[in-house]
Write a protein that holds these residues in place. Structure first.
Motif, PDB file in Angstrom:
ATOM      1  N   PRO A  49      -1.020  -2.108  -5.860  1.00 29.75           N
ATOM      2  CA  PRO A  49      -0.594  -0.753  -5.483  1.00 29.75           C
ATOM      3  C   PRO A  49      -0.786  -0.443  -4.000  1.00 29.75           C
ATOM      4  O   PRO A  49      -0.087   0.412  -3.450  1.00 29.75           O
ATOM      5  CB  PRO A  49      -1.484   0.144  -6.350  1.00 29.75           C
ATOM      6  CG  PRO A  49      -1.870  -0.703  -7.505  1.00 29.75           C
ATOM      7  CD  PRO A  49      -2.022  -2.077  -6.945  1.00 29.75           C
ATOM      8  N   GLY A  50      -1.716  -1.130  -3.346  1.00 26.68           N
ATOM      9  CA  GLY A  50      -1.997  -0.836  -1.943  1.00 26.68           C
ATOM     10  C   GLY A  50      -1.305  -1.749  -0.954  1.00 26.68           C
ATOM     11  O   GLY A  50      -1.572  -1.670   0.251  1.00 26.68           O
ATOM     12  N   LEU A  51      -0.411  -2.623  -1.414  1.00 28.21           N
ATOM     13  CA  LEU A  51       0.288  -3.525  -0.498  1.00 28.21           C
ATOM     14  C   LEU A  51       1.321  -2.742   0.313  1.00 28.21           C
ATOM     15  O   LEU A  51       2.135  -2.020  -0.249  1.00 28.21           O
ATOM     16  CB  LEU A  51       0.962  -4.650  -1.284  1.00 28.21           C
ATOM     17  CG  LEU A  51      -0.012  -5.637  -1.954  1.00 28.21           C
ATOM     18  CD1 LEU A  51       0.727  -6.540  -2.913  1.00 28.21           C
ATOM     19  CD2 LEU A  51      -0.751  -6.456  -0.892  1.00 28.21           C
ATOM     20  N   PRO A  52       1.312  -2.888   1.646  1.00 33.78           N
ATOM     21  CA  PRO A  52       2.159  -2.036   2.488  1.00 33.78           C
ATOM     22  C   PRO A  52       3.566  -2.575   2.690  1.00 33.78           C
ATOM     23  O   PRO A  52       3.834  -3.776   2.521  1.00 33.78           O
ATOM     24  CB  PRO A  52       1.408  -2.035   3.821  1.00 33.78           C
ATOM     25  CG  PRO A  52       0.782  -3.398   3.872  1.00 33.78           C
ATOM     26  CD  PRO A  52       0.389  -3.722   2.448  1.00 33.78           C
ATOM     27  N   ASN A  89      -4.303  -2.722   2.886  1.00 34.93           N
ATOM     28  CA  ASN A  89      -4.536  -2.996   1.468  1.00 34.93           C
ATOM     29  C   ASN A  89      -5.950  -2.625   1.044  1.00 34.93           C
ATOM     30  O   ASN A  89      -6.171  -2.160  -0.081  1.00 34.93           O
ATOM     31  CB  ASN A  89      -4.260  -4.475   1.195  1.00 34.93           C
ATOM     32  CG  ASN A  89      -4.380  -4.834  -0.266  1.00 34.93           C
ATOM     33  OD1 ASN A  89      -5.257  -5.606  -0.648  1.00 34.93           O
ATOM     34  ND2 ASN A  89      -3.513  -4.284  -1.096  1.00 34.93           N
ATOM     35  N   CYS A  90      -6.924  -2.793   1.935  1.00 35.01           N
ATOM     36  CA  CYS A  90      -8.324  -2.491   1.623  1.00 35.01           C
ATOM     37  C   CYS A  90      -8.578  -1.001   1.397  1.00 35.01           C
ATOM     38  O   CYS A  90      -9.609  -0.621   0.843  1.00 35.01           O
ATOM     39  CB  CYS A  90      -9.232  -2.959   2.763  1.00 35.01           C
ATOM     40  SG  CYS A  90      -9.517  -4.727   2.810  1.00 35.01           S
ATOM     41  N   ASP A 105     -11.507  -0.975  -1.438  1.00 32.63           N
ATOM     42  CA  ASP A 105     -11.533  -2.125  -2.346  1.00 32.63           C
ATOM     43  C   ASP A 105     -10.961  -3.323  -1.597  1.00 32.63           C
ATOM     44  O   ASP A 105      -9.786  -3.329  -1.239  1.00 32.63           O
ATOM     45  CB  ASP A 105     -10.700  -1.818  -3.594  1.00 32.63           C
ATOM     46  CG  ASP A 105     -10.725  -2.950  -4.602  1.00 32.63           C
ATOM     47  OD1 ASP A 105     -11.434  -3.942  -4.375  1.00 32.63           O
ATOM     48  OD2 ASP A 105     -10.030  -2.840  -5.626  1.00 32.63           O
ATOM     49  N   ALA A 106     -11.810  -4.333  -1.364  1.00 29.56           N
ATOM     50  CA  ALA A 106     -11.376  -5.506  -0.617  1.00 29.56           C
ATOM     51  C   ALA A 106     -10.804  -6.603  -1.505  1.00 29.56           C
ATOM     52  O   ALA A 106     -10.337  -7.629  -0.996  1.00 29.56           O
ATOM     53  CB  ALA A 106     -12.546  -6.069   0.189  1.00 29.56           C
ATOM     54  N   THR A 107     -10.804  -6.398  -2.820  1.00 27.22           N
ATOM     55  CA  THR A 107     -10.237  -7.404  -3.717  1.00 27.22           C
ATOM     56  C   THR A 107      -8.741  -7.567  -3.443  1.00 27.22           C
ATOM     57  O   THR A 107      -7.996  -6.601  -3.441  1.00 27.22           O
ATOM     58  CB  THR A 107     -10.446  -7.001  -5.178  1.00 27.22           C
ATOM     59  OG1 THR A 107     -11.829  -6.806  -5.414  1.00 27.22           O
ATOM     60  CG2 THR A 107      -9.929  -8.092  -6.114  1.00 27.22           C
ATOM     61  N   GLY A 108      -8.329  -8.789  -3.202  1.00 22.35           N
ATOM     62  CA  GLY A 108      -6.921  -9.047  -2.925  1.00 22.35           C
ATOM     63  C   GLY A 108      -6.550  -8.953  -1.465  1.00 22.35           C
ATOM     64  O   GLY A 108      -5.406  -9.265  -1.091  1.00 22.35           O
ATOM     65  N   ALA A 109      -7.491  -8.541  -0.597  1.00 22.09           N
ATOM     66  CA  ALA A 109      -7.171  -8.446   0.830  1.00 22.09           C
ATOM     67  C   ALA A 109      -6.819  -9.816   1.404  1.00 22.09           C
ATOM     68  O   ALA A 109      -5.967  -9.924   2.288  1.00 22.09           O
ATOM     69  CB  ALA A 109      -8.340  -7.833   1.593  1.00 22.09           C
ATOM     70  N   GLY A 110      -7.477 -10.861   0.898  1.00 20.34           N
ATOM     71  CA  GLY A 110      -7.150 -12.211   1.354  1.00 20.34           C
ATOM     72  C   GLY A 110      -5.728 -12.599   1.011  1.00 20.34           C
ATOM     73  O   GLY A 110      -5.029 -13.241   1.808  1.00 20.34           O
ATOM     74  N   ASP A 111      -5.278 -12.212  -0.189  1.00 19.25           N
ATOM     75  CA  ASP A 111      -3.893 -12.494  -0.582  1.00 19.25           C
ATOM     76  C   ASP A 111      -2.920 -11.734   0.311  1.00 19.25           C
ATOM     77  O   ASP A 111      -1.876 -12.267   0.715  1.00 19.25           O
ATOM     78  CB  ASP A 111      -3.667 -12.102  -2.039  1.00 19.25           C
ATOM     79  CG  ASP A 111      -4.593 -12.837  -2.997  1.00 19.25           C
ATOM     80  OD1 ASP A 111      -5.106 -13.901  -2.622  1.00 19.25           O
ATOM     81  OD2 ASP A 111      -4.801 -12.332  -4.112  1.00 19.25           O
ATOM     82  N   ALA A 112      -3.247 -10.477   0.618  1.00 15.91           N
ATOM     83  CA  ALA A 112      -2.398  -9.687   1.518  1.00 15.91           C
ATOM     84  C   ALA A 112      -2.340 -10.313   2.897  1.00 15.91           C
ATOM     85  O   ALA A 112      -1.277 -10.369   3.527  1.00 15.91           O
ATOM     86  CB  ALA A 112      -2.936  -8.255   1.601  1.00 15.91           C
TER      87      ALA A 112
END
Length: 357
Positions: free
Chosen positions: A326-329, A318-319, A281-288
Motif C-alpha cells: 500500500p505504501g509503494l509510491p 515506503n517506510c 514500517d520498514a518491512t519491504g523497504a528493501g524490496d522497494a
C-alpha cells in the motif's frame, strides 16, 4: 506474456503476510501478547513487481500460489495492479505466507510457511518470457532448480545474441540475496548457484544479514564482489547491459537499512546514506529499494549516484506507511519527494562518499 513479453520479468513469491503487533519478541520458551492481528499482500517477488508497476514499468510476475483463501487474496491484490499475472499459476499446495511479529520498537521476527512457491518450476512459456525480457529479477527465496533454470535461460539468450551479433542484448539479470544461507537451505537458492549468479548478474544485491552469512561480513563481501566483477571484464558476456560497456557494469549493492548502502562497481566501493524520515514500517523497504534500482540503473541506465538517490527515495516513502504494497509510491510521488529535498545532500542523504578501497 508469450506473445509480447513484459520489459521486466520478476520471478518470486506472491504471498500473504499475517502481522502481529506484539508486546515483545519472545525469547526461547517466552511469550508475548498481540494487541492487533491483520493481513496484507506481500512476498518479495510481488513486492518488487508491484513497485515497478507503480513506477510505470511494464512488468510480469512468474509465481505460484495455492488454491486456498490466501492464494485468492494474493491474486486479487495483484489483479488490482497493472502487473501481468499470466504466469502466476495455481497449485494444490498451501499458499506461501509469513507470520510477522513486530514489537513497539519496530523489531521483527518472521516465520514463513506454505509450499506453493517452493514447488514452482518453470515451463517452456516461462523460459520464453524470460529470454524475451529486457530485465529478469529473482530472489534467493526462489527454489534452486528455478534459479538454475533462469540462469541457463539468460546464458542461452546471451549466447544466441552473441551468435546473431544483434544490438538488443540478452536479458539483464538482477539477483537479490534476500536471506541468510541457513534460512535458504532446502527452500531457496543454494550456495553453488548463488556463486554462479554473483559472477553473472548485472546487479547483485545483499542485505547485511545475508552478506554476513554468505560472505562472512561486509569487508569480505566487498572483496569477493570486486573480484567477481573483475572476472567479467573483457569476457564475451560483458555487453549484457544492451551492449553498454565502460559505464560501471556489473554493479553490486550491500544494503544496511537506515545506515544506507554500499555500492561496488568496477572494483571500487562507494557509500550512500539513507534519507531521514519518520518511519512507520520498514518491512519491504528493501524490496522497494531494489525496484528503484532496477527502474533507474537497469531499465533507464542512469548513473550510480542519481540511481541510488531515486531508489533511496522509493524506500523512504515506503517506510512511512504500514505494510509494503500500500505504501509503494508512483514516479510522480518519488519526484516530488526528491524535489522537496533539493539536488544533493539534503535531509540526511549523502549522495556519494568514496572509501578509496
Amino acid at each position: 506474456m508469450t506473445a509480447a513479453s513484459p520489459t521486466i520479468v520478476v520471478v518470486g513469491a506472491a504471498a500473504i503476510d499475517e502481522w502481529y503487533a506484539v508486546t515483545n519478541i519472545p525469547e526461547p520458551d517466552g511469550g508475548a501478547y498481540a494487541s492487533e492481528v491483520t493481513t496484507a499482500a506481500g512476498g518479495v517477488g510481488a513486492n518488487v513487481a508491484v513497485a515497478l508497476d507503480g513506477l510505470g514499468r511494464d512488468v510480469g510476475l512468474v509465481s505460484r500460489v495455492g488454491d486456498d483463501a490466501y492464494g485468492r487474496r494474493a491474486r486479487e491484490s495483484l489483479d488490482s495492479t497493472g502487473v501481468d499475472t499470466a504466469r502466476v499459476r495455481v497449485g494444490d499446495d498451501p499458499t506461501t505466507r509469513s507470520v510477522i511479529l513486530r514489537d513497539p520498537d519496530g523489531e521483527r521476527a518472521i516465520v514463513t510457511a506454505g509450499e506453493s512457491f517452493r514447488k514452482l518450476r518453470l515451463d517452456a512459456a516461462d523460459r520464453e518470457a524470460i529470454a524475451a525480457a529486457d530485465v529478469v529479477f529473482l530472489t534467493a527465496y526462489t527454489p534452486d532448480e528455478v534459479s538454475r533454470a533462469v540462469l541457463r535461460t539468460v546464458e542461452s539468450a546471451a549466447a544466441d545474441d552473441e551468435a546473431s551479433d544483434t544490438t538488443s542484448g540478452p536479458p539483464r539479470l538482477v539477483f537479490d540475496l534476500s536471506g541468510s544461507i541457513e534460512e535458504l537451505i532446502g527452500r531457496g537458492t543454494e550456495p553453488e548457484t548463488i556463486h554462479r549468479l554473483l559472477h553473472r548478474a548485472d546487479l547483485f544485491v545483499a542485505g547485511d544479514v545475508a552478506a554476513a552469512a554468505y560472505f562472512g561480513g561486509r569487508e569480505a563481501a566487498v572483496r569477493r564482489i570486486a573480484a567477481a566483477q573483475a572476472t567479467r571484464e573483457g569476457s564475451p558476456d560483458a555487453r549484457t547491459s544492451n551492449g553498454r560497456s565502460g559505464d560501471g557494469w556489473p554493479r553490486a549493492v550491500l544494503t544496511h537499512g537506515a545506515d544506507g548502502v554500499t555500492v561496488v562497481t568496477d572494483g571500487e566501493r562507494r557509500s550512500f546514506d539513507a534519507f531521514e524520515v519518520d518511519a512507520v514500517d520498514a518491512t519491504g523497504a528493501g524490496d522497494a529499494f531494489v525496484a528503484g534500482l532496477i527502474d533507474q540503473w537497469i531499465a533507464a541506465a542512469e548513473p550510480v549516484a542519481p540511481g541510488v538517490r531515486f531508489a533511496a527515495a522509493v524506500a523512504a516513502i515506503n517506510c512511512q506507511s504500514r505494510f509494503t504494497q500500500p505504501g509503494l509510491p508512483t514516479r510522480a510521488e518519488v519526484e516530488a519527494f526528491l524535489g522537496e529535498r533539493g539536488d544533493r545532500g539534503d535531509s540526511g542523504f549523502d549522495s556519494d562518499r568514496r572509501d578509496g578501497r
